[in-house]
Write an enzyme that holds these catalytic residues in place. Sequence first.
Site, PDB file in Angstrom:
ATOM      1  CB  THR A  76      -0.893  -0.011   1.255  1.00  0.00           C
ATOM      2  OG1 THR A  76      -1.594  -1.243   1.271  1.00  0.00           O
ATOM      3  CG2 THR A  76      -1.867   1.141   1.260  1.00  0.00           C
ATOM      4  N   GLY A  78       2.770  -3.149   8.234  1.00  0.00           N
ATOM      5  CA  GLY A  78       3.078  -3.457   9.629  1.00  0.00           C
ATOM      6  C   GLY A  78       4.535  -3.829   9.771  1.00  0.00           C
ATOM      7  CD  GLU A  98      -3.945  -8.910   3.234  1.00  0.00           C
ATOM      8  OE1 GLU A  98      -3.586  -8.795   2.062  1.00  0.00           O
ATOM      9  OE2 GLU A  98      -3.203  -8.677   4.197  1.00  0.00           O
TER      10      GLU A  98
HETATM   11  C1  LIG Z   1       3.570 -19.442   8.412  1.00  0.00           C
HETATM   12  C2  LIG Z   1       2.932 -18.930   9.631  1.00  0.00           C
HETATM   13  C3  LIG Z   1       1.532 -18.470   9.442  1.00  0.00           C
HETATM   14  C4  LIG Z   1       1.121 -17.581  10.523  1.00  0.00           C
HETATM   15  C5  LIG Z   1      -0.331 -17.289  10.440  1.00  0.00           C
HETATM   16  C6  LIG Z   1      -0.708 -16.333  11.473  1.00  0.00           C
HETATM   17  C7  LIG Z   1      -2.187 -16.142  11.560  1.00  0.00           C
HETATM   18  C8  LIG Z   1      -2.534 -14.872  12.240  1.00  0.00           C
HETATM   19  C9  LIG Z   1      -3.720 -14.267  11.634  1.00  0.00           C
HETATM   20  C10 LIG Z   1      -4.006 -13.012  11.604  1.00  0.00           C
HETATM   21  C11 LIG Z   1      -3.190 -11.990  12.194  1.00  0.00           C
HETATM   22  C12 LIG Z   1      -3.603 -10.665  11.703  1.00  0.00           C
HETATM   23  C13 LIG Z   1      -2.421  -9.843  11.367  1.00  0.00           C
HETATM   24  C14 LIG Z   1      -2.871  -8.657  10.594  1.00  0.00           C
HETATM   25  C15 LIG Z   1      -1.970  -8.316   9.543  1.00  0.00           C
HETATM   26  C16 LIG Z   1      -2.588  -7.292   8.621  1.00  0.00           C
HETATM   27  C17 LIG Z   1      -1.746  -7.109   7.481  1.00  0.00           C
HETATM   28  C18 LIG Z   1      -2.397  -6.348   6.403  1.00  0.00           C
HETATM   29  C19 LIG Z   1      -1.837  -6.362   5.244  1.00  0.00           C
HETATM   30  C20 LIG Z   1      -2.390  -5.667   4.052  1.00  0.00           C
HETATM   31  O1  LIG Z   1      -3.377  -5.012   4.091  1.00  0.00           O
HETATM   32  S1  LIG Z   1      -1.502  -5.916   2.617  1.00  0.00           S
HETATM   33  C21 LIG Z   1      -2.293  -4.978   1.397  1.00  0.00           C
HETATM   34  C22 LIG Z   1      -3.575  -5.609   0.979  1.00  0.00           C
HETATM   35  N1  LIG Z   1      -4.124  -4.917  -0.150  1.00  0.00           N
HETATM   36  C23 LIG Z   1      -5.197  -5.306  -0.769  1.00  0.00           C
HETATM   37  O2  LIG Z   1      -5.798  -6.279  -0.401  1.00  0.00           O
HETATM   38  C24 LIG Z   1      -5.554  -4.520  -1.983  1.00  0.00           C
HETATM   39  C25 LIG Z   1      -6.953  -4.770  -2.459  1.00  0.00           C
HETATM   40  N2  LIG Z   1      -7.034  -4.730  -3.910  1.00  0.00           N
HETATM   41  C26 LIG Z   1      -6.980  -5.846  -4.686  1.00  0.00           C
HETATM   42  O3  LIG Z   1      -6.830  -6.944  -4.187  1.00  0.00           O
HETATM   43  C27 LIG Z   1      -7.129  -5.681  -6.154  1.00  0.00           C
HETATM   44  O4  LIG Z   1      -6.632  -4.555  -6.707  1.00  0.00           O
HETATM   45  C28 LIG Z   1      -8.584  -5.784  -6.595  1.00  0.00           C
HETATM   46  C29 LIG Z   1      -9.018  -7.209  -6.289  1.00  0.00           C
HETATM   47  C30 LIG Z   1      -9.448  -4.809  -5.854  1.00  0.00           C
HETATM   48  C31 LIG Z   1      -8.730  -5.495  -8.128  1.00  0.00           C
HETATM   49  O5  LIG Z   1      -7.591  -5.747  -8.805  1.00  0.00           O
HETATM   50  P1  LIG Z   1      -7.438  -5.393 -10.363  1.00  0.00           P
HETATM   51  O6  LIG Z   1      -7.969  -4.019 -10.606  1.00  0.00           O
HETATM   52  O7  LIG Z   1      -6.061  -5.675 -10.771  1.00  0.00           O
HETATM   53  O8  LIG Z   1      -8.331  -6.470 -10.959  1.00  0.00           O
HETATM   54  P2  LIG Z   1      -9.745  -6.438 -11.658  1.00  0.00           P
HETATM   55  O9  LIG Z   1      -9.579  -5.746 -12.966  1.00  0.00           O
HETATM   56  O10 LIG Z   1     -10.803  -5.910 -10.780  1.00  0.00           O
HETATM   57  O11 LIG Z   1      -9.944  -7.979 -11.885  1.00  0.00           O
HETATM   58  C32 LIG Z   1      -9.200  -8.650 -12.862  1.00  0.00           C
HETATM   59  C33 LIG Z   1      -9.375 -10.139 -12.717  1.00  0.00           C
HETATM   60  O12 LIG Z   1      -8.474 -10.575 -11.705  1.00  0.00           O
HETATM   61  C34 LIG Z   1      -9.179 -11.341 -10.731  1.00  0.00           C
HETATM   62  N3  LIG Z   1      -8.495 -11.154  -9.457  1.00  0.00           N
HETATM   63  C35 LIG Z   1      -8.334 -10.024  -8.758  1.00  0.00           C
HETATM   64  N4  LIG Z   1      -7.639 -10.286  -7.638  1.00  0.00           N
HETATM   65  C36 LIG Z   1      -7.349 -11.590  -7.654  1.00  0.00           C
HETATM   66  C37 LIG Z   1      -6.645 -12.459  -6.748  1.00  0.00           C
HETATM   67  N5  LIG Z   1      -6.122 -12.017  -5.592  1.00  0.00           N
HETATM   68  N6  LIG Z   1      -6.536 -13.747  -7.081  1.00  0.00           N
HETATM   69  C38 LIG Z   1      -7.083 -14.216  -8.212  1.00  0.00           C
HETATM   70  N7  LIG Z   1      -7.749 -13.450  -9.106  1.00  0.00           N
HETATM   71  C39 LIG Z   1      -7.887 -12.156  -8.806  1.00  0.00           C
HETATM   72  C40 LIG Z   1     -10.571 -10.783 -10.775  1.00  0.00           C
HETATM   73  O13 LIG Z   1     -11.471 -11.697 -10.249  1.00  0.00           O
HETATM   74  C41 LIG Z   1     -10.751 -10.564 -12.259  1.00  0.00           C
HETATM   75  O14 LIG Z   1     -11.035 -11.795 -12.862  1.00  0.00           O
HETATM   76  P3  LIG Z   1     -11.919 -11.833 -14.191  1.00  0.00           P
HETATM   77  O15 LIG Z   1     -11.316 -10.928 -15.196  1.00  0.00           O
HETATM   78  O16 LIG Z   1     -13.272 -11.383 -13.782  1.00  0.00           O
HETATM   79  O17 LIG Z   1     -11.909 -13.289 -14.576  1.00  0.00           O
HETATM   80  C1  LIG Z   2      -4.288  -1.947  10.470  1.00  0.00           C
HETATM   81  C2  LIG Z   2      -3.849  -1.943   9.050  1.00  0.00           C
HETATM   82  C3  LIG Z   2      -2.760  -2.702   8.677  1.00  0.00           C
HETATM   83  C4  LIG Z   2      -2.314  -2.671   7.368  1.00  0.00           C
HETATM   84  N1  LIG Z   2      -1.218  -3.396   7.032  1.00  0.00           N
HETATM   85  C5  LIG Z   2      -0.732  -3.324   5.763  1.00  0.00           C
HETATM   86  C6  LIG Z   2       0.460  -4.024   5.405  1.00  0.00           C
HETATM   87  O1  LIG Z   2       1.058  -4.723   6.226  1.00  0.00           O
HETATM   88  N2  LIG Z   2       0.927  -3.899   4.149  1.00  0.00           N
HETATM   89  C7  LIG Z   2       0.299  -3.138   3.211  1.00  0.00           C
HETATM   90  O2  LIG Z   2       0.773  -3.062   2.089  1.00  0.00           O
HETATM   91  N3  LIG Z   2      -0.846  -2.494   3.515  1.00  0.00           N
HETATM   92  C8  LIG Z   2      -1.372  -2.561   4.762  1.00  0.00           C
HETATM   93  N4  LIG Z   2      -2.543  -1.895   5.080  1.00  0.00           N
HETATM   94  C9  LIG Z   2      -3.218  -1.104   4.067  1.00  0.00           C
HETATM   95  C10 LIG Z   2      -4.548  -1.699   3.614  1.00  0.00           C
HETATM   96  O3  LIG Z   2      -4.353  -2.842   2.858  1.00  0.00           O
HETATM   97  C11 LIG Z   2      -5.329  -0.642   2.831  1.00  0.00           C
HETATM   98  O4  LIG Z   2      -5.634   0.413   3.719  1.00  0.00           O
HETATM   99  C12 LIG Z   2      -6.589  -1.232   2.255  1.00  0.00           C
HETATM  100  O5  LIG Z   2      -6.302  -2.132   1.218  1.00  0.00           O
HETATM  101  C13 LIG Z   2      -7.563  -0.154   1.750  1.00  0.00           C
HETATM  102  O6  LIG Z   2      -6.960   0.670   0.816  1.00  0.00           O
HETATM  103  P1  LIG Z   2      -7.001   2.267   0.967  1.00  0.00           P
HETATM  104  O7  LIG Z   2      -6.523   2.606   2.314  1.00  0.00           O
HETATM  105  O8  LIG Z   2      -6.309   2.814  -0.205  1.00  0.00           O
HETATM  106  O9  LIG Z   2      -8.526   2.643   0.893  1.00  0.00           O
HETATM  107  P2  LIG Z   2      -9.274   3.316  -0.332  1.00  0.00           P
HETATM  108  O10 LIG Z   2      -9.250   2.366  -1.472  1.00  0.00           O
HETATM  109  O11 LIG Z   2      -8.810   4.687  -0.588  1.00  0.00           O
HETATM  110  O12 LIG Z   2     -10.741   3.339   0.267  1.00  0.00           O
HETATM  111  C14 LIG Z   2     -11.464   4.542   0.615  1.00  0.00           C
HETATM  112  C15 LIG Z   2     -12.951   4.313   0.280  1.00  0.00           C
HETATM  113  O13 LIG Z   2     -13.111   4.195  -1.111  1.00  0.00           O
HETATM  114  C16 LIG Z   2     -13.879   3.055  -1.421  1.00  0.00           C
HETATM  115  N5  LIG Z   2     -13.439   2.487  -2.722  1.00  0.00           N
HETATM  116  C17 LIG Z   2     -12.188   2.364  -3.188  1.00  0.00           C
HETATM  117  N6  LIG Z   2     -12.182   1.766  -4.382  1.00  0.00           N
HETATM  118  C18 LIG Z   2     -13.454   1.491  -4.682  1.00  0.00           C
HETATM  119  C19 LIG Z   2     -14.109   0.857  -5.776  1.00  0.00           C
HETATM  120  N7  LIG Z   2     -13.423   0.353  -6.798  1.00  0.00           N
HETATM  121  N8  LIG Z   2     -15.441   0.754  -5.747  1.00  0.00           N
HETATM  122  C20 LIG Z   2     -16.149   1.224  -4.705  1.00  0.00           C
HETATM  123  N9  LIG Z   2     -15.591   1.819  -3.632  1.00  0.00           N
HETATM  124  C21 LIG Z   2     -14.268   1.958  -3.615  1.00  0.00           C
HETATM  125  C22 LIG Z   2     -13.625   2.081  -0.285  1.00  0.00           C
HETATM  126  O14 LIG Z   2     -14.689   1.158  -0.147  1.00  0.00           O
HETATM  127  C23 LIG Z   2     -13.525   3.036   0.911  1.00  0.00           C
HETATM  128  O15 LIG Z   2     -14.818   3.309   1.386  1.00  0.00           O
HETATM  129  C24 LIG Z   2      -3.002  -1.902   6.396  1.00  0.00           C
HETATM  130  C25 LIG Z   2      -4.111  -1.153   6.767  1.00  0.00           C
HETATM  131  C26 LIG Z   2      -4.540  -1.157   8.079  1.00  0.00           C
HETATM  132  C27 LIG Z   2      -5.740  -0.342   8.469  1.00  0.00           C
END
Ligand SMILES: CCCCCCCC/C=C\CCCCCCC/C=C/C(=O)SCCNC(=O)CCNC(=O)[C@H](O)C(C)(C)COP(=O)(O)OP(=O)(O)OC[C@H]1O[C@@H](n2cnc3c(N)ncnc32)[C@H](O)[C@@H]1OP(=O)(O)O
Ligand SMILES: Cc1cc2nc3c(=O)[nH]c(=O)nc-3n(C[C@H](O)[C@H](O)[C@H](O)COP(=O)(O)OP(=O)(O)OC[C@H]3O[C@@H](n4cnc5c(N)ncnc54)[C@H](O)[C@@H]3O)c2cc1C
Length: 659
Positions: free
Chosen positions: A150, A189, A432
């Site tokens: 992110t 994180g 996530e």
């Molecule tokens: C080994 C030890 C294990 C220990 C385990 C411990 C367990 C403890 C558990 C919990 C502890 C909690 C700790 C908390 C930690 C928090 C950490 C947080 C981390 C983060 O947040 S990391 C950042 C995360 N970011 C996101 O998730 C971003 C969200 N956005 C997206 O995922 C994508 O951009 C999207 C899905 C919104 C869209 O992507 P995009 O624009 O590129 O794609 P589209 O055009 O919409 O779709 C195209 C096509 O792709 C398919 N698609 C999309 N994503 C996926 C995927 N991930 N996999 C497969 N396919 C995917 C989508 O369906 C479309 O398909 P079609 O074209 O329709 O066929």
């Molecule tokens: C506690 C915490 C831990 C995190 N840890 C990590 C980490 O370890 N690594 C990492 O890389 N990231 C991490 N993140 C980041 C996290 O993955 C992002 O904050 C999350 O994916 C949301 O993205 P954003 O903040 O850009 O929100 P935005 O996408 O800007 O969302 C703002 C608003 O816009 C809306 N929106 C956005 N896109 C669309 C759409 N296409 N259609 C409709 N509505 C939409 C959303 O629903 C939301 O209401 C963490 C976040 C938090 C809060």
Amino acid sequence: MTKEIYENPDLKKERQNCPFNKEEITNFLDGGKEKTTERRQLETYILSDEQLKDAVPMEYLSHADKYAEELRKSCLLMHKLADSPAGQVQTLRALMGAGLGSAILKEGNPIALHYVMFIPALMGQGTVEQQAKWLEKAYNLNIIGTYAQTELGHGTFLRGLETKATYDPVTKEFVLESPSLTAYKWWPGSLGKTANYAVVMAQLYTKGKCEGIHPFMVQLRDEETHEPLPGILVGEIGPKLGMNTNDNGYLGFDKVRIPREQLLMKHSQVLEDGTYVKPTNSKLSYGTMVFVRVVVCQDVTVNLRKAVTIATRYSCVRRQSELKPGDREPQVMDYQAQQHKLLPPLAATFGFQLAADHLWNLYNTANNSMEQGDMELLPDLHGLSCALKALCSSEAANFVETCRQSCGGHGYMSCSNFPRIYGQVTAAITYEGENTVLWLQVARYLVKTRKEKSGGLSVKYLIDEEKGPRTVDTTPEGIVKLYRRVAVGLVDIAIAELENNSRKGYAPHDAWNHAAVHLIKAAQAHARLFVVESFVDSLKGSRLSAPVRAILSQLCELFIIYWILDRSGDFFLCANLKKEDLLQLNSKYVQLLAAIRPQAVNIVDSFDLRDEILGSPLGCWDGNVYQRLFDEAAKSPLNQKNVHESFHKYLKPLLKSNL
Ligand SMILES: CCCCCCCC/C=C\CCCCCCC/C=C/C(=O)SCCNC(=O)CCNC(=O)[C@H](O)C(C)(C)COP(=O)(O)OP(=O)(O)OC[C@H]1O[C@@H](n2cnc3c(N)ncnc32)[C@H](O)[C@@H]1OP(=O)(O)O
Ligand SMILES: Cc1cc2nc3c(=O)[nH]c(=O)nc-3n(C[C@H](O)[C@H](O)[C@H](O)COP(=O)(O)OP(=O)(O)OC[C@H]3O[C@@H](n4cnc5c(N)ncnc54)[C@H](O)[C@@H]3O)c2cc1C
């Protein structure tokens, strides 16, 4: 002489004559008797260590001291882990998540991301050679990593990430750059102060062309001094609603050069001359997120169990108001309104866990076949992991807040542990993949399946629609059919809306945006169907004693009816539900509340959550709530002197000023 153990008389009574074997439920939730034994051994081993206990409650420490203290305990834990009695993965799960780990690391584990994302990213994205180079070091904690995706300007829209990794064929290096302020990594994180390595997601440029985001292994800090390496701009982003010692950080790159071999090349490669080799599926680089979405479903469920245990025990100790005029004040749990607050989340913990178990199995099956090059299960895994992560996190957050409210004023105390639990669960709504965005991903899959008549196992019902009479049957199996009809019906309504928007002349993306409300509702109905089906099917398929089956079946019925009552409009609209059916379900629901009420404490006891894990004077096993609340208040720094120095500085002059 044995010391008599105090037990609140009301709780003692609740525990008498339990009709089922609590241990059997504990084993069922742990996944077997041996797993329960291992878990308990580990808990005793970790929780008996005096050095892992807090000298003062975390709330009273500064932001920096909290971090230092949690890091101290986290490192100590890792030393202890080296000779721990349980298996590695089970132990790591317990220590990184909402269970045992939260008893020690209350504000968040500063090295959690290393295990939750860095190691999984290396395993999922690295070649065998790359794994050989870094995995052992990572497992031995010679290096500590995070997952930096992110940015300040983009989290959701991954194609919009700005960090650049440009290949230089002359030096055979990638040059990492943050071209703007919004390109800074923001949120990862462990990044702020702890990690010295990161898997960085960046736009890969080679031969003048952008090939999309790819994972790169990047060293951030010197392995000896921990100073940031040249060109690395790194720091912590500051206090948050919760998880304050996860040291979420920022990261910028000023022309940082890394060898070509640090592109994680399991799925796509850049050859020495700069030729790009495509992956078999462009979304394979998103695999680490899929893993975390799967484990988060389990984690929020454990957090919900904690909240329900605290609220249920407290509600059986707490006596308030008058139920029958002139009678003793009743336990608040005897109010039907209180049961309506607490028994649905209690039941939900089982539904969510059983669904999360199914998802975990699918994850492993899909991963194994993907290792063999077969991508067939990926869309279903993506759809289901998004659906369940979004549903479990949002429902759990609402339920945790209801549990807090059910404890009245005392639930608002920090020491109740509700603020922390809520802070963790609500974070999972955002991280996530923000839930709304995930719902829209699910909807995309559902619409595609329905229209193209092709999709994975979880959406088969959209293809092979059930024929036959559309009567309302209120057995659990009949209720599952109602959920199915609702899911199909809401998908059809969303498709009709999309078609309607197209007829109005909207371009496809506008038609999609203008149908979002319906699309999200359809995705939620699909996720609910999956949980309900998992709950009903898992009980049918499991070997349980009759008394345990009886109580779990009651919980299952309660839960699946609760959701119908909560969204009856959808069932009227799509499942032919009539007023009489709803009234019948309503009376069944209140009968179930009354039937389950006497066992509520026994059920939460069977979660087998130690007091240290609950971390709340309201939820302790002994029910000694008031004494424990008093003991907590005594820890306040404001209570260390009768008159605080600020009285002399500020209040006294005001009192004497004759304003
Ligand atoms: C080994 C030890 C294990 C220990 C385990 C411990 C367990 C403890 C558990 C919990 C502890 C909690 C700790 C908390 C930690 C928090 C950490 C947080 C981390 C983060 O947040 S990391 C950042 C995360 N970011 C996101 O998730 C971003 C969200 N956005 C997206 O995922 C994508 O951009 C999207 C899905 C919104 C869209 O992507 P995009 O624009 O590129 O794609 P589209 O055009 O919409 O779709 C195209 C096509 O792709 C398919 N698609 C999309 N994503 C996926 C995927 N991930 N996999 C497969 N396919 C995917 C989508 O369906 C479309 O398909 P079609 O074209 O329709 O066929
Ligand atoms: C506690 C915490 C831990 C995190 N840890 C990590 C980490 O370890 N690594 C990492 O890389 N990231 C991490 N993140 C980041 C996290 O993955 C992002 O904050 C999350 O994916 C949301 O993205 P954003 O903040 O850009 O929100 P935005 O996408 O800007 O969302 C703002 C608003 O816009 C809306 N929106 C956005 N896109 C669309 C759409 N296409 N259609 C409709 N509505 C939409 C959303 O629903 C939301 O209401 C963490 C976040 C938090 C809060």
